[in-house]
Design a protein around this motif. Structure first.
Motif, short mmCIF file in Angstrom:
data_model
loop_
_atom_site.label_atom_id
_atom_site.label_comp_id
_atom_site.label_asym_id
_atom_site.label_seq_id
_atom_site.Cartn_x
_atom_site.Cartn_y
_atom_site.Cartn_z
N ILE A 1 -5.98 44.28 20.62
CA ILE A 1 -5.87 43.60 21.92
C ILE A 1 -5.97 44.57 23.10
O ILE A 1 -6.66 44.27 24.08
CB ILE A 1 -4.58 42.76 21.98
N ILE B 1 0.95 42.17 27.13
CA ILE B 1 -0.47 41.84 27.04
C ILE B 1 -0.95 41.13 28.30
O ILE B 1 -2.14 41.21 28.67
CB ILE B 1 -0.71 40.95 25.80
N LYS C 1 -8.16 38.73 25.56
CA LYS C 1 -6.81 39.05 25.09
C LYS C 1 -6.04 37.78 24.74
O LYS C 1 -5.33 37.72 23.73
CB LYS C 1 -6.07 39.86 26.15
N ALA D 1 -7.32 36.43 21.40
CA ALA D 1 -6.80 37.19 20.27
C ALA D 1 -5.33 36.86 20.02
O ALA D 1 -4.89 36.74 18.87
CB ALA D 1 -6.98 38.69 20.53
#
Length: 417
Positions: free
Chosen positions: A312, A257, A321, A324
């Motif tokens: 995401i 991520i 991101k 989240a």
């Protein structure tokens, strides 16, 4: 709820072995292996070896625990076998300090022994719940133990972090000292259990190891007669596999991520803080609300987590991101301890008290020793969509299937109510 000395001592063991779970298994042992012992191996190869050894340890513990559990139940030896496993785990953890640069094989073997000891010992520890509490107090006591386990892991972890701040965050000496801290904490806080917990008397049926193996085979065949136990184990396998997968994949997913390492490290600490009050809350609620409904609530929260993680990749900015990710982490902290503690106490209601070690051996095979479906689903998601986050979203399926199967279990306390 006024706790007896035996109950307090039983809770202390959950605090004791939490040091190994957080300091050794989750944080420092993987770093020690990859950055020091396996420095001559390619990173991907080192990671694969670590995964294979972790899986092998789970299989070994899954075989040993129910087999020795049959002997422990018959010979009133639950504490004895817990002591043997714990001692092996502590010694193997300390022995990691003697590994030198490039000793990849030695570290893998020592980690294998320590992990088998930790997981196998937990079966005997869990089975002592029926000796320190009445059926009416299972949920509250189990939740309290899980909650204090978060504190038990956090305190020595903070000591380790303080040490690393003094000697340097990349200091191998500091990491080795962390292993000693974890082992000392484990042994010291476990001592009251062996002093104060008394196994309830049961009919003596002294059996030898070979008889224990025969009895284990017989139990495996006989367990089908315990319909509620079988259905519960199937349900537990489905939803706890998702819980374990999300926890296990948190670090690699954060990298996918783009979460900064500092945020990940802080999140791990925050989860320990959150876990304590929320696990206590689940235990208190179980006095008024059936524990099964609270497990449904926790499963629902985990389904929500899977959906949050799934969106995401579609978020445009790094800040979105991160937000989240932190929301998902917060939700994990609210329910991770509750779903595990109430599952343990629900299982305690379903099994015969005199065979608790034996049955908890099977419980841990289906739960703590297996994280199977989640990694497969993540692999499928990467293959189909090129995103590991979508694999977490797919975990909603086993979570919901586990909830449905759990609804088919007849829980004794609910019938009495």
């Amino acid at each position: 709820m006024k706790l007896s000395r035996a109950q307090l001592s039983w809770i202390l063991y959950d605090m004791a072995n939490a040091a190994f779970a957080l300091i050794v298994r989750t944080v420092f042992a993987p770093i020690f292996f990859k950055n020091y012992a396996a420095e001559n191996l390619a990173p991907a190869v080192a990671t694969s070896y670590w995964g294979f050894v972790s899986s092998a340890a789970g299989i070994a513990a899954g075989i040993l625990a129910p087999w020795l559990g049959t002997i422990a139940d018959a010979n009133s030896g639950r504490k004895k076998y817990l002591g043997i496993f714990m001692s092996a785990g502590i010694l193997a953890t300390v022995a990691l300090c003697f590994a030198r640069r490039g000793d990849a094989s030695l570290v893998l073997w020592l980690y294998f022994i320590s992990l088998v000891a930790y997981m196998g010992g937990n079966s005997f520890y869990d089975s002592l719940l029926v000796d320190v509490s009445s059926r009416g107090g299972f949920h509250r006591l189990s939740s309290m133990a899980y909650a204090w386990g978060y504190i038990g892991g956090m305190i020595p972890f903070l000591l380790c972090l303080g040490l690393l701040m003094i000697v340097g965050s990349d200091s191998i000496f500091g990491v080795k000292c962390s292993f000693v801290i974890a082992a000392a904490w484990w042994g010291t806080l476990a001592w009251p259990l062996f002093r104060n917990v008394r196994e309830k008397p049961r009919a003596s049926q002294r059996i030898n190891p070979l008889d224990g193996f025969r009895r284990l085979i017989a139990t495996a065949r006989e367990i089908g007669n315990y319909r509620n136990v079988v259905i519960f184990l199937a349900a537990y396998f489905l939803y706890i596999d998702g819980v374990g997968t999300i926890f296990m994949m948190a670090a690699p997913l954060s990298q996918d991520i783009g979460i900064p390492p500092g945020w990940l490290f802080g999140t791990i600490l925050a989860l320990q803080f959150l876990g304590f009050p929320f696990t206590i809350l689940y235990g208190r609620l179980a006095r008024r609300i059936p524990a099964r409904k609270l497990v449904y609530l926790a499963i629902g929260i985990y389904v929500l987590i899977t959906l949050i993680v799934g969106i995401i990749p579609s978020l445009g900015s790094a800040d979105a991101k991160l937000a989240a990710f932190l929301i998902a982490a917060f939700l994990i902290g609210t329910s991770q301890g509750g779903i595990q503690s109430l599952s343990r106490s629900l299982f305690s209601e379903l099994i015969p008290r005199e065979r608790a070690s034996e049955f908890f051996g099977f419980y841990n095979i289906f739960g703590k020793f297996t994280t199977v479906l989640g990694p497969i689903l993540i692999g499928v998601a990467v293959w189909l969509f090129g995103r590991s986050e979508y694999g977490i979203t797919l975990l909603a399926v086993p979570f919901l299937a586990g909830a449905w199967l759990l609804s088919r279990v007849a829980v004794p306390s609910e019938r009495r109510s």
